[in-house]
Structures are given as structure tokens and as C-alpha cells.
Design a protein around this motif. Structure first.
Motif, mmCIF file in Angstrom:
data_model
loop_
_atom_site.group_PDB
_atom_site.id
_atom_site.type_symbol
_atom_site.label_atom_id
_atom_site.label_comp_id
_atom_site.label_asym_id
_atom_site.label_seq_id
_atom_site.Cartn_x
_atom_site.Cartn_y
_atom_site.Cartn_z
ATOM 1 N N ASN A 126 0.944 -1.146 -0.012
ATOM 2 C CA ASN A 126 0.002 -0.087 0.010
ATOM 3 C C ASN A 126 0.779 1.333 0.035
ATOM 4 O O ASN A 126 0.316 2.456 -0.365
ATOM 5 C CB ASN A 126 -0.918 -0.037 1.167
ATOM 6 C CG ASN A 126 -2.148 -0.990 1.185
ATOM 7 O OD1 ASN A 126 -2.700 -1.200 -0.097
ATOM 8 N ND2 ASN A 126 -2.515 -1.470 2.300
ATOM 9 N N ASP A 161 2.546 3.184 -7.611
ATOM 10 C CA ASP A 161 1.964 2.291 -8.479
ATOM 11 C C ASP A 161 3.107 1.821 -9.457
ATOM 12 O O ASP A 161 3.128 0.531 -9.844
ATOM 13 C CB ASP A 161 0.964 2.922 -9.201
ATOM 14 C CG ASP A 161 -0.184 3.654 -8.738
ATOM 15 O OD1 ASP A 161 -0.465 3.104 -7.246
ATOM 16 O OD2 ASP A 161 -1.091 4.005 -9.228
ATOM 17 N N SER A 219 -5.748 -8.222 -4.378
ATOM 18 C CA SER A 219 -6.975 -8.519 -3.866
ATOM 19 C C SER A 219 -7.401 -7.556 -2.720
ATOM 20 O O SER A 219 -8.650 -7.071 -2.404
ATOM 21 C CB SER A 219 -7.391 -9.942 -3.486
ATOM 22 O OG SER A 219 -7.042 -10.841 -4.391
ATOM 23 N N HIS A 220 -6.400 -7.018 -2.045
ATOM 24 C CA HIS A 220 -6.297 -6.018 -0.792
ATOM 25 C C HIS A 220 -6.149 -4.378 -1.297
ATOM 26 O O HIS A 220 -6.451 -3.916 -0.639
ATOM 27 C CB HIS A 220 -5.197 -6.338 0.067
ATOM 28 C CG HIS A 220 -5.299 -7.628 0.865
ATOM 29 N ND1 HIS A 220 -5.401 -8.875 0.605
ATOM 30 C CD2 HIS A 220 -6.256 -7.646 2.149
ATOM 31 C CE1 HIS A 220 -5.687 -9.557 1.698
ATOM 32 N NE2 HIS A 220 -6.039 -8.893 2.541
ATOM 33 N N LEU A 221 -6.100 -4.424 -2.723
ATOM 34 C CA LEU A 221 -5.843 -2.783 -3.007
ATOM 35 C C LEU A 221 -7.361 -2.582 -3.340
ATOM 36 O O LEU A 221 -8.307 -3.351 -3.908
ATOM 37 C CB LEU A 221 -4.895 -2.887 -4.321
ATOM 38 C CG LEU A 221 -3.645 -3.381 -4.146
ATOM 39 C CD1 LEU A 221 -3.030 -3.032 -5.670
ATOM 40 C CD2 LEU A 221 -2.890 -2.477 -3.227
ATOM 41 N N ASP A 222 -7.500 -1.098 -3.482
ATOM 42 C CA ASP A 222 -8.792 -0.663 -3.752
ATOM 43 C C ASP A 222 -8.918 -1.083 -5.506
ATOM 44 O O ASP A 222 -7.969 -0.898 -6.161
ATOM 45 C CB ASP A 222 -8.707 0.919 -3.599
ATOM 46 C CG ASP A 222 -9.905 1.621 -4.237
ATOM 47 O OD1 ASP A 222 -9.730 2.010 -5.512
ATOM 48 O OD2 ASP A 222 -10.933 1.542 -3.751
ATOM 49 N N VAL A 223 -10.207 -1.265 -5.663
ATOM 50 C CA VAL A 223 -10.157 -1.856 -7.175
ATOM 51 C C VAL A 223 -9.728 -0.679 -8.316
ATOM 52 O O VAL A 223 -9.136 -1.232 -9.187
ATOM 53 C CB VAL A 223 -11.903 -2.165 -7.560
ATOM 54 C CG1 VAL A 223 -12.626 -0.935 -7.502
ATOM 55 C CG2 VAL A 223 -11.542 -2.999 -8.872
ATOM 56 N N GLU A 224 -9.722 0.428 -8.268
ATOM 57 C CA GLU A 224 -9.262 1.451 -9.108
ATOM 58 C C GLU A 224 -7.883 1.585 -9.187
ATOM 59 O O GLU A 224 -7.107 1.613 -10.123
ATOM 60 C CB GLU A 224 -10.112 2.883 -8.699
ATOM 61 C CG GLU A 224 -11.321 3.049 -9.041
ATOM 62 C CD GLU A 224 -11.869 4.472 -9.005
ATOM 63 O OE1 GLU A 224 -11.085 5.233 -8.297
ATOM 64 O OE2 GLU A 224 -13.147 4.558 -9.090
ATOM 65 N N ARG A 225 -7.322 1.394 -7.876
ATOM 66 C CA ARG A 225 -5.928 1.387 -7.445
ATOM 67 C C ARG A 225 -5.212 0.098 -8.177
ATOM 68 O O ARG A 225 -4.263 0.024 -9.105
ATOM 69 C CB ARG A 225 -5.208 1.465 -6.193
ATOM 70 C CG ARG A 225 -3.490 1.821 -6.429
ATOM 71 C CD ARG A 225 -2.989 1.761 -4.937
ATOM 72 N NE ARG A 225 -1.629 1.955 -5.103
ATOM 73 C CZ ARG A 225 -0.792 1.553 -4.338
ATOM 74 N NH1 ARG A 225 -1.040 0.867 -3.313
ATOM 75 N NH2 ARG A 225 0.448 1.534 -4.774
ATOM 76 N N GLN A 243 -14.132 -10.705 -11.749
ATOM 77 C CA GLN A 243 -13.107 -9.835 -11.417
ATOM 78 C C GLN A 243 -12.296 -9.408 -12.370
ATOM 79 O O GLN A 243 -11.731 -7.905 -12.476
ATOM 80 C CB GLN A 243 -12.231 -10.232 -10.284
ATOM 81 C CG GLN A 243 -11.533 -9.452 -9.409
ATOM 82 C CD GLN A 243 -10.866 -9.804 -8.186
ATOM 83 O OE1 GLN A 243 -10.964 -10.997 -7.730
ATOM 84 N NE2 GLN A 243 -9.935 -9.192 -7.318
#
Length: 426
Positions: free
Chosen positions: A198, A202, A222-228, A252
Motif C-alpha cells: 500500500n 504504482d 485483492s487487498h488494493l482498492d479496485v481502482e488502484r 473480477q
């Protein structure tokens, strides 16, 4: 009288030597044993990176000298890969950036360094914590704070499950190669791995993900915000992004592809259409392609771009326009060494190799691996049924597919332990 304090952050990255002055490796972390509230935590050993990028454990009983300039050991090292045991914690990996409660009632602080002090009996005990305490916000909204040096018993650790920042860890390893940082993440707990991921930018995270085993990649994404997560996939090489998406459920996959930039998503979608273990599934869909009229100078300027890997830069594919894949008809290639032998104004169409046969996008990975080995190539063009260039395969594209699935977790070639070496734990 106790020896002067040694702070761990100043030790990280130092070379470790044997008594004769031969370099054994580089210090990557310090292992401490948590004794709870009954006594000070004790440093039990060092994590040293030896040649081969393997991290091994050296007990503190084998450390004869340690200061801010160098570390000297007895020279006897067990080459078994390090893994934590019981209540052991690594200072840089587990304790840096942890929050502590100050016993004077002044609030919480964040650990940035940890001091060790050698006792008369030879033990190394935690003596002090160097912490940062927030004291408010500046006029521009930034946090401001003060740094304090507190004794070990003037701070209470929060629970291990509490969120832990990774600012200091990332800053201390910003110059580390992506593959080496990936090795460190692979050895971390799942919680700590996510915290460090996190904190990474990027582009940096994309580079590191490409070096991790599939399970670690999926766990982090899977633990990242979907947009990130979509932004990170855009920064990855298309073939690596496709490999990662293959590990995710179809729903997904589609969500992430929809959130990616259309141009980046299109490259990945094309790769996902190929069956696994075909050339098309592992190729790079954005190779270096130029028309025959391009000059040697233009070709050299193109392959000089930083984002082009050394393997892909080893040859320029010559094709008829359009130059974006799938291109016009494939004509040949110009090898990098050949470019060096001709004047800048020379057209590459005059010096190209017409005899190098491209591979088909439907060929097997085994076939292209043999082609690369047979002709001593680092990359080779890939064409479709219409003889249009759709990509290129490089050595690094096929290595992951011919090595064992768990090769990243395997030790390098085992080196016999020196006579008299004892197990890595006392």
C-alpha cells in the motif's frame, strides 16, 4: 560498563565480514525476541543476504564486532534460508513504523529506529526507541511532529494486529532492485506484505508484483482498492498483467479491464484470448517495430528508451505499416550489433536479416524456447496466420514457464556448509 548504543537503521545495508576481511554478505535485518513486559527484548541474530540473493540467519553469538561502519563475524555461517521462529520479530520488517503508547501520557508515537546495547555477558538488548510523535498540522495541512529518544520501558507496543505504516521500510529500500524487494515481501507475513504494498508507488509496485509468485500477486492485488488495482495493472507489462488476471475469477477480470485505460486493456485482452502455454499467451504485444525506410539513427533512438527491456532492445522488427500490432507484413529484423556497424543515415531495410523465421502465435512455449536456444537469441518476432507481427517473445517471457512453479521460493544451488558450522538457531 555497557558498550555504546547501536541503532539498527544505521546498520542496514552494511557489509558483513569474516575475521580475515573477506566479505560474507550484506545486513538486511536484525532479529529480536519479544520477552513481553517482563524484560527487554533481546537481539538473537542478524539476517544477512549472501551471494545468490539468499537471506540467512547468523546468531548474535557469532558477531564479534558491530558498529556503524562494518560488522565482523566468526565466519561460520549456516546457509539455510532464514525463517522466523516462535516469538521472533524482524526489526525493519515488523517493528519499524509500529505505533507505541508513551507511558508519560503524551500519546502515541511511531517507531523509526531501535537502539541495541551489548551487555557484559555478551547479550544484545533493546535499550531505546527512536520515535516520531505527531504534534498537529501545518498551515498547509501537513502533519508536523517531533522526534524523541525514549527508553525501552517508556513505551508500550500496540497489538501486532494493529495497522502498521510502512513509510520507513519503503524509504530505506527505495534503491533496492524490484526482484530483491519482491524476495523480502515474499518472506513477510500477509499483513505486513499488504502494508508495504500500500505504501509503494504504482509503478514500483507493478515492478515488484512481476517478480512475486502467483499467490502473493493475487493476495496483494485483492487487498488494493479496485481502482488502484487497475492503475497498477496498467503499469505492468501486458503479458505479466494477463498472467495475473488469469488467476482471478472472470467477473473480477472484466471489472479490472473496464477500469483500465482502453489502450492498455486492449493489449491485455488480446493476450487473454490465447490458450495457456502458447506463444501468444506469453509474448509481449508491444515490441520494437519500424518500417524499412527508418534509419539506423532512428532505430538506435527507439531502443534507447528506458521502458524497453534489454532483451527486446536486442533486435528491431521491420514490417510494413501499420506499425502497431498487428502490423503490416513482416519483413525481417535488424540485430542491435548490426546497427552499431552502420552509419546513422543508413536505412534499416538495407541491412535487415531476412533469414530469421518468426514463430507463430499459436506455437507452444516449448517450441519458442528451443528456437531461442538454437539461434542464441534473446528475443524473436511473433506473427499470426497472415504473417503480421503481433508481438515478440524474449528470454524473460519464457523463463517463468520453463522453471518449476515454486522457483522463487527455492534456494540457489546449495553450498556446503563450512566445517564446524552449527544450526542457525542456538
Amino acid at each position: 560498563m555497557n558498550s555504546p548504543k547501536i541503532f539498527v537503521a544505521r546498520l542496514l545495508g552494511l557489509d558483513v565480514f569474516d575475521p580475515l576481511g573477506d566479505r560474507l554478505g550484506r545486513l538486511r535485518d536484525v532479529v529480536v525476541l519479544d520477552r513481553g513486559r517482563t524484560g527487554r527484548s533481546a537481539a538473537t541474530g542478524l539476517v544477512i543476504e549472501v551471494p545468490g540473493k539468499k537471506r540467512v540467519f547468523v546468531p548474535m553469538t557469532r558477531v564479534t564486532s558491530m558498529d556503524s561502519g562494518q560488522i565482523i563475524t566468526t565466519g561460520l555461517i549456516n546457509l539455510r534460508r532464514f525463517s522466523r521462529r516462535g516469538a521472533e520479530q524482524t526489526v525493519a520488517g515488523d517493528l519499524f513504523d509500529r505505533r507505541v503508547h508513551l507511558t508519560d501520557g503524551s500519546g502515541e508515537a511511531v517507531v523509526e529506529d531501535l537502539g541495541l546495547e551489548r551487555q557484559r555477558n555478551g547479550d544484545w538488548l533493546v535499550s531505546d526507541l527512536y520515535v516520531r510523535r505527531d504534534t498537529g498540522r501545518t498551515a498547509f495541512g501537513r502533519s508536523k511532529g517531533e522526534h524523541l529518544l525514549v527508553a525501552w520501558d517508556e513505551a508500550l507496543w500496540g497489538t501486532a494486529s494493529a495497522p502498521q505504516a510502512a513509510t520507513s521500510f519503503v524509504a530505506a529500500h527505495e534503491d533496492l532492485k524490484a526482484a530483491d524487494l519482491a524476495d523480502m515481501l515474499h518472506e513477510m507475513t500477509e499483513k505486513r506484505r499488504v502494508e508495504v504494498a500500500n505504501e509503494l508507488q504504482d509503478e514500483r509496485l507493478a515492478d515488484v508484483l512481476q517478480e512475486l509468485p502467483d499467490d502473493d500477486q493475487v493476495q496483494i492485488l485483492s487487498h488494493l482498492d479496485v481502482e488502484r488495482a487497475a492503475d497498477v495493472l496498467e503499469e505492468m507489462d501486458p503479458d505479466d498483467a494477463a498472467d495475473l488476471l488469469h488467476e482471478l475469477p472472470d467477473s473480477q477480470q472484466e471489472l479490472l479491464l473496464e477500469l483500465m485505460e482502453p489502450e492498455d486493456a486492449e493489449d491485455v485482452r488480446r493476450l487473454l484470448e490465447y490458450e495457456e502455454d502458447t506463444v501468444g499467451s506469453v509474448m509481449t504485444p508491444v515490441p520494437v517495430v519500424l518500417p524499412p525506410e527508418a534509419t539506423v539513427a532512428e532505430a538506435m533512438a527507439t531502443i534507447r528508451q528506458q521502458e524497453i527491456s534489454p532483451a527486446l532492445a536486442s533486435l528491431v522488427i521491420v514490417a510494413r505499416p501499420p506499425l502497431e500490432t498487428p502490423t503490416g507484413r513482416y519483413l525481417g529484423v535488424v540485430h542491435f550489433q548490426r546497427l552499431l556497424r552502420y552509419p546513422p543515415p543508413e536505412a534499416i531495410g538495407n541491412i535487415m536479416d531476412k533469414d530469421l523465421e518468426p514463430v507463430s502465435d499459436l506455437d507452444s512455449v516449448v517450441h519458442v524456447t528451443r528456437e531461442l536456444a538454437t539461434y542464441n537469441l534473446t528475443s524473436i518476432p511473433v506473427v499470426n496466420a497472415q504473417h503480421r507481427v503481433v508481438g515478440a517473445v524474449s528470454v524473460d517471457d519464457v523463463l517463468d514457464h520453463i522453471l518449476p512453479e515454486d522457483w522463487r521460493a527455492m534456494d540457489p544451488d546449495e553450498t556446503p556448509e563450512p566445517d564446524g558450522a552449527t544450526p542457525a538457531r542456538p
